[in-house]
Design a protein around this motif. Structure first.
Motif, PDB file in Angstrom:
ATOM      1  N   GLU A   8      87.958  28.774   9.620  1.00 26.59           N
ATOM      2  CA  GLU A   8      88.014  27.724   8.602  1.00 26.59           C
ATOM      3  C   GLU A   8      88.626  26.430   9.145  1.00 26.59           C
ATOM      4  OE1 GLU A   8      89.871  29.511   5.175  1.00 26.59           O
ATOM      5  OE2 GLU A   8      88.205  30.896   4.913  1.00 26.59           O
ATOM      6  N   GLY A   9      88.236  26.089  10.382  1.00 25.01           N
ATOM      7  CA  GLY A   9      88.655  24.838  10.986  1.00 25.01           C
ATOM      8  C   GLY A   9      90.043  24.828  11.601  1.00 25.01           C
ATOM      9  N   ILE A 146      92.096  22.696  28.004  1.00 22.01           N
ATOM     10  CA  ILE A 146      93.082  21.618  27.837  1.00 22.01           C
ATOM     11  C   ILE A 146      92.905  20.960  26.475  1.00 22.01           C
ATOM     12  CG2 ILE A 146      93.782  19.349  28.713  1.00 22.01           C
ATOM     13  CD1 ILE A 146      92.928  20.400  31.522  1.00 22.01           C
ATOM     14  N   ALA A 147      91.658  20.674  26.107  1.00 24.52           N
ATOM     15  CA  ALA A 147      91.385  20.046  24.808  1.00 24.52           C
ATOM     16  C   ALA A 147      91.797  20.977  23.670  1.00 24.52           C
ATOM     17  CB  ALA A 147      89.911  19.681  24.702  1.00 24.52           C
ATOM     18  N   GLY A 148      91.524  22.270  23.827  1.00 23.41           N
ATOM     19  CA  GLY A 148      91.923  23.241  22.805  1.00 23.41           C
ATOM     20  C   GLY A 148      93.427  23.328  22.653  1.00 23.41           C
ATOM     21  N   GLN A 155      97.773  20.798  15.536  1.00 23.89           N
ATOM     22  CA  GLN A 155      97.741  21.648  14.351  1.00 23.89           C
ATOM     23  C   GLN A 155      99.143  22.204  14.037  1.00 23.89           C
ATOM     24  OE1 GLN A 155      94.692  24.844  14.005  1.00 23.89           O
ATOM     25  NE2 GLN A 155      96.407  26.228  13.674  1.00 23.89           N
ATOM     26  N   THR A 156      99.861  22.570  15.093  1.00 29.03           N
ATOM     27  CA  THR A 156     101.175  23.182  14.938  1.00 29.03           C
ATOM     28  C   THR A 156     102.251  22.165  14.599  1.00 29.03           C
ATOM     29  OG1 THR A 156     100.503  24.844  16.547  1.00 29.03           O
ATOM     30  CG2 THR A 156     102.857  24.694  16.054  1.00 29.03           C
TER      31      THR A 156
END
Length: 158
Positions: A8-9, A146-148, A155-156
């Motif tokens: 869910e993104g 790296i992008a992830g 996000q965190t």
């Protein structure tokens, strides 16, 4: 072998932040020892060091040989794809994803192993669990991790 699961993104990180440790999916209880303390982890079959160990050639050179039509190199990539498909089959049963994206340096030779990985998934996974599944290379190639990691950090820590 790293990995990420996006639900869910948002990145799924598990109970204590160590979720989606894809490289340590077990393939073979009697397989090569892994640095995690187990044996036969997916990482021991599809990572760059593992490919170098069992194919006798580093993935970059193996990719060059495959591009030249070398039948041994092509067969080795096909075998790597079968290992990858076998490892991913567990994830497909758990998450029934729409897409699996393969990144990292090994993905530069995706055309030689993704067809056999998909065939292995089709052989191992029931149709209702894999309907509409796409298996594709990461657009960012070796920079996908790296992008992830950057996206997970945002996000965190918004």
């Amino acid at each position: 072998v790293g990995g990420a699961v996006i639900l869910e993104g948002r990145f799924f990180v598990g109970y204590n932040g160590a979720g989606a440790e894809l490289g340590h999916i077990g393939l073979n209880m009697a397989g090569p020892p892994c640095n995690c303390g187990s044996q036969g982890c997916l990482e021991q079959y599809v990572s760059a060091p593992a490919i170098t160990r069992w194919a006798g050639q580093n993935p970059f050179l193996l990719g060059q040989l495959a591009r030249q039509g070398d039948p041994v190199a092509l067969a080795q990539w096909e075998q790597m794809g079968r290992y990858l498909g076998a490892g991913l089959s567990s994830l497909v049963y758990i998450f029934t994803p729409q897409m699996i994206v393969i990144g990292g340096g090994v993905a530069a030779s995706h055309q030689f192993f993704l067809p056999s990985a998909l065939a292995e998934l089709e052989r191992r996974v029931l149709l209702p669990c894999r309907v509409g599944l796409t298996l594709c290379p990461a657009l960012l190639g070796n920079d996908a991790g790296i992008a992830g990691a950057a996206r997970l950090a945002f996000q965190t820590f918004p």
